[in-house]
Motif scaffolding. Sequence first.
Motif, mmCIF file in Angstrom:
data_model
loop_
_atom_site.group_PDB
_atom_site.id
_atom_site.type_symbol
_atom_site.label_atom_id
_atom_site.label_comp_id
_atom_site.label_asym_id
_atom_site.label_seq_id
_atom_site.Cartn_x
_atom_site.Cartn_y
_atom_site.Cartn_z
ATOM 1 N N ASN A 12 1.105 -1.190 -0.004
ATOM 2 C CA ASN A 12 0.118 0.033 0.011
ATOM 3 C C ASN A 12 0.781 1.201 0.122
ATOM 4 O OD1 ASN A 12 -2.656 -1.298 -0.055
ATOM 5 N ND2 ASN A 12 -2.617 -1.574 1.975
ATOM 6 N N ASP A 13 2.065 1.108 0.799
ATOM 7 C CA ASP A 13 3.095 2.211 0.366
ATOM 8 C C ASP A 13 3.358 2.337 -0.777
ATOM 9 O OD1 ASP A 13 5.547 3.626 0.856
ATOM 10 O OD2 ASP A 13 5.131 3.526 2.968
ATOM 11 N N THR A 14 3.787 1.265 -1.570
ATOM 12 C CA THR A 14 4.181 1.198 -2.907
ATOM 13 C C THR A 14 3.063 1.938 -3.791
ATOM 14 O OG1 THR A 14 5.816 -0.196 -2.578
ATOM 15 C CG2 THR A 14 5.053 0.060 -4.822
ATOM 16 N N VAL A 15 1.747 1.604 -3.472
ATOM 17 C CA VAL A 15 0.675 2.122 -4.446
ATOM 18 C C VAL A 15 0.575 3.714 -4.461
ATOM 19 C CG1 VAL A 15 -1.867 2.229 -4.558
ATOM 20 C CG2 VAL A 15 -0.684 -0.045 -4.234
ATOM 21 N N VAL A 16 0.597 4.236 -3.107
ATOM 22 C CA VAL A 16 0.592 5.651 -2.937
ATOM 23 C C VAL A 16 1.846 6.300 -3.747
ATOM 24 C CG1 VAL A 16 0.938 7.383 -1.532
ATOM 25 C CG2 VAL A 16 -0.562 5.679 -0.866
ATOM 26 N N LYS A 17 3.133 5.940 -3.841
ATOM 27 C CA LYS A 17 4.069 6.233 -4.693
ATOM 28 C C LYS A 17 3.905 6.095 -6.053
ATOM 29 C CE LYS A 17 8.512 5.937 -3.301
ATOM 30 N NZ LYS A 17 9.814 5.328 -2.841
ATOM 31 N N MET A 18 3.323 4.816 -6.375
ATOM 32 C CA MET A 18 3.115 4.784 -7.820
ATOM 33 C C MET A 18 2.032 5.804 -8.527
ATOM 34 S SD MET A 18 2.645 0.790 -8.008
ATOM 35 C CE MET A 18 2.010 0.658 -9.716
ATOM 36 N N LEU A 19 0.943 6.125 -7.631
ATOM 37 C CA LEU A 19 0.051 6.968 -8.277
ATOM 38 C C LEU A 19 0.590 8.329 -8.225
ATOM 39 C CD1 LEU A 19 -3.218 5.610 -6.396
ATOM 40 C CD2 LEU A 19 -2.312 5.270 -8.764
ATOM 41 N N TRP A 20 1.211 8.865 -7.170
ATOM 42 C CA TRP A 20 1.886 10.299 -7.088
ATOM 43 C C TRP A 20 2.852 10.159 -8.247
ATOM 44 C CZ3 TRP A 20 3.525 11.084 -1.349
ATOM 45 C CH2 TRP A 20 2.467 10.993 -0.672
ATOM 46 N N TYR A 21 3.823 9.131 -8.662
ATOM 47 C CA TYR A 21 4.664 9.306 -9.920
ATOM 48 C C TYR A 21 4.049 9.527 -11.215
ATOM 49 C CZ TYR A 21 8.725 7.157 -12.368
ATOM 50 O OH TYR A 21 9.689 6.780 -13.191
ATOM 51 N N VAL A 22 2.866 8.591 -11.118
ATOM 52 C CA VAL A 22 2.065 8.904 -12.527
ATOM 53 C C VAL A 22 1.506 10.197 -12.625
ATOM 54 C CG1 VAL A 22 -0.076 7.940 -13.609
ATOM 55 C CG2 VAL A 22 1.571 6.443 -12.677
ATOM 56 N N GLY A 49 1.337 15.467 -15.444
ATOM 57 C CA GLY A 49 1.237 16.943 -15.173
ATOM 58 C C GLY A 49 0.051 17.412 -14.299
ATOM 59 N N LYS A 50 -0.199 16.388 -13.392
ATOM 60 C CA LYS A 50 -0.923 16.640 -12.286
ATOM 61 C C LYS A 50 -0.548 16.490 -10.870
ATOM 62 C CE LYS A 50 -5.210 15.345 -15.175
ATOM 63 N NZ LYS A 50 -6.370 14.658 -15.283
ATOM 64 N N PRO A 51 0.442 17.296 -10.613
ATOM 65 C CA PRO A 51 1.183 17.140 -9.440
ATOM 66 C C PRO A 51 0.244 17.584 -8.227
ATOM 67 C CG PRO A 51 1.881 19.158 -10.395
ATOM 68 C CD PRO A 51 1.235 18.512 -11.493
ATOM 69 N N GLU A 52 -0.759 18.003 -8.212
ATOM 70 C CA GLU A 52 -1.749 18.303 -7.191
ATOM 71 C C GLU A 52 -2.538 17.203 -6.941
ATOM 72 O OE1 GLU A 52 -3.750 19.033 -10.854
ATOM 73 O OE2 GLU A 52 -1.904 19.723 -10.210
ATOM 74 N N LYS A 53 -2.507 16.369 -7.572
ATOM 75 C CA LYS A 53 -3.485 15.068 -7.632
ATOM 76 C C LYS A 53 -2.934 13.957 -6.812
ATOM 77 C CE LYS A 53 -6.866 12.534 -10.278
ATOM 78 N NZ LYS A 53 -8.081 13.426 -10.012
ATOM 79 N N LYS A 54 -2.957 14.195 -5.338
ATOM 80 C CA LYS A 54 -2.279 13.509 -4.319
ATOM 81 C C LYS A 54 -3.107 12.974 -3.379
ATOM 82 C CE LYS A 54 1.609 14.047 -6.644
ATOM 83 N NZ LYS A 54 2.591 15.250 -6.610
ATOM 84 N N VAL A 55 -3.940 13.709 -2.948
ATOM 85 C CA VAL A 55 -4.976 13.342 -1.767
ATOM 86 C C VAL A 55 -5.562 11.533 -1.924
ATOM 87 C CG1 VAL A 55 -6.926 13.691 -0.320
ATOM 88 C CG2 VAL A 55 -5.607 15.481 -1.307
ATOM 89 N N ILE A 56 -5.314 10.795 -0.850
ATOM 90 C CA ILE A 56 -5.880 9.690 -0.795
ATOM 91 C C ILE A 56 -7.345 9.481 -0.049
ATOM 92 C CG2 ILE A 56 -5.629 7.238 -0.622
ATOM 93 C CD1 ILE A 56 -3.690 8.479 -2.571
ATOM 94 N N LEU A 57 -8.160 8.932 -0.340
ATOM 95 C CA LEU A 57 -9.343 8.948 0.529
ATOM 96 C C LEU A 57 -9.375 7.651 1.252
ATOM 97 C CD1 LEU A 57 -11.997 10.412 -1.631
ATOM 98 C CD2 LEU A 57 -10.813 11.536 0.228
ATOM 99 N N SER A 58 -9.767 7.462 2.399
ATOM 100 C CA SER A 58 -9.773 6.418 3.078
ATOM 101 C C SER A 58 -11.052 6.270 3.919
ATOM 102 C CB SER A 58 -8.515 5.936 3.860
ATOM 103 O OG SER A 58 -8.494 4.794 4.409
ATOM 104 N N ARG A 59 -10.905 5.235 4.962
ATOM 105 C CA ARG A 59 -12.279 5.278 5.786
ATOM 106 C C ARG A 59 -11.822 5.040 7.260
ATOM 107 N NH1 ARG A 59 -15.241 1.567 2.844
ATOM 108 N NH2 ARG A 59 -13.410 0.113 3.164
ATOM 109 N N GLN A 60 -12.705 5.601 8.177
ATOM 110 C CA GLN A 60 -12.510 5.481 9.620
ATOM 111 C C GLN A 60 -12.604 3.654 10.038
ATOM 112 O OE1 GLN A 60 -15.220 7.766 11.171
ATOM 113 N NE2 GLN A 60 -14.139 9.677 10.802
ATOM 114 N N ASN A 61 -11.655 3.299 10.515
ATOM 115 C CA ASN A 61 -11.559 1.851 11.125
ATOM 116 C C ASN A 61 -11.016 1.052 10.095
ATOM 117 O OD1 ASN A 61 -12.939 2.520 13.389
ATOM 118 N ND2 ASN A 61 -14.749 1.435 13.293
#
Length: 462
Positions: free
Chosen positions: A123-133, A138-150
């Motif tokens: 999951n750490d890698t997934v975040v890095k992959m999505l940020w890298y892509v 050309g969308k460096p602002e597209k970084k927020v990840i949505l998750s859920r409580q619990n």
Amino acid sequence: MPIAFPNSLHARDVEYLLHPVTNARRHEETGPIVIDRGEGIYVYDDEGKGYIEAMAGLWSVAVGFGETRIADAARRQMARLPYYHSFSHKSNEPAILLAERLVRMTPERLTRVFFTNSGSEANDTVVKMLWYVNNARGKPEKKVILSRQNAYHGITITSGSLTGLPTNHRDFDLPNIPVRHLTCPHFWRYGQPGETEEAFTDRLVAELESVIAEVGPENIAALIGEPLMGAGGVLPPPAGYWPRVQEVLRRNDILLVADEVINGFGRIGTTFACEYYGIDADVLVLSKQLTSSYAPLAAIVFSDEIYQGIADNSAKIGTFAHGFTASGHPVSCAVALENLDVIAEKRLIETAAEKGEVLQGVLARFRDHPLVGEVRGLGLIAAVELVANKETKAKFDPVGRVGAYLFNRGHEHGVIIRAIGDQIAFCPPLIITENEIAEMVARFGRALDDTAAWVASGGLAA
């Protein structure tokens, strides 16, 4: 100095080891249960006492303990090629064969695989992959990840930030990445008075749309979710939840990451929970039952669209500069291949649905127990939630003390369960039989009755 223990191995554990997810000071007083061997659904401590492993270790030993075929596969690979890396155009046969197999097993859109050693790393890698892509797009602002409580997505700095459990954040300075945690989709606990399950789903979807509007879809990379939430308390989603969520994400150019680290490979009675819930994920994260935890391994299976973005950017800047020493480890991949063969040949996925009905039915009998607020689950994963008041669903104060007492009484009765606060989880090996389910639940029932007697006698207030 540690307290003296009659068993020298126990004393050495207390002197030298820091245990994960453990009260270190309490451990100095109690010492460990040292598990010495395993066979089928049972494990045995170093004094010879046997326990039904009702949690399959940590949600993971699908084929049970002591499967010699897997040990033999590891031994053969150890003798041939005990290790090699996958950096700089190197590979090995087990990694190639396993990647191909996972692509064939998973939904058609998922065509590429990246290996890590754990779900946390994945999951750490997934975040890095999505940020890298997104940087490459050309969308460096597209970084927020949505998750859920619990939610539980791991324990590294990044994956621990995705996790929605306060205990995993406290004093670790988490979350420390841009993440927003939405309402936990557990209708029994978080539904409002008079609210139907469908109305609860409507409210969750409205919240999702509101958060997207507030943050801006141009700033959100993905939503990550377990199809059925595991370590947060075994929480199936409410009716209609995933199709509705998916539609909102697609409309807003937000990717969907399905964390099937616990759900995958038959746990709920289908190969993947995405099949059951109708989820068309862009990324699928797998671990645990991938190898039955006989060896550390996790896999990220993802779409060609994501791969093309990574590949183009690696060509532009010269490398995809991410990976682990043991990514695609040949022994772990050989273990996974044999483990998947055992699961297939023993029809463990197909029978999990049938045996799951038995488990859910037997546990349902506890709904009338004075300590039980809810019994829930799907397939061979379930939870019994303990409450102070059945009518109001009021929790015990403090939360977790009753669950801990029951957990310890379970050991006395020869069953290893898991207390998540006052939620008692079950996730037995997929090889469990109907008779073994009955025995597992009977041992739990005796521990539960002991706990009820302790509560009634004022033990909680002592």
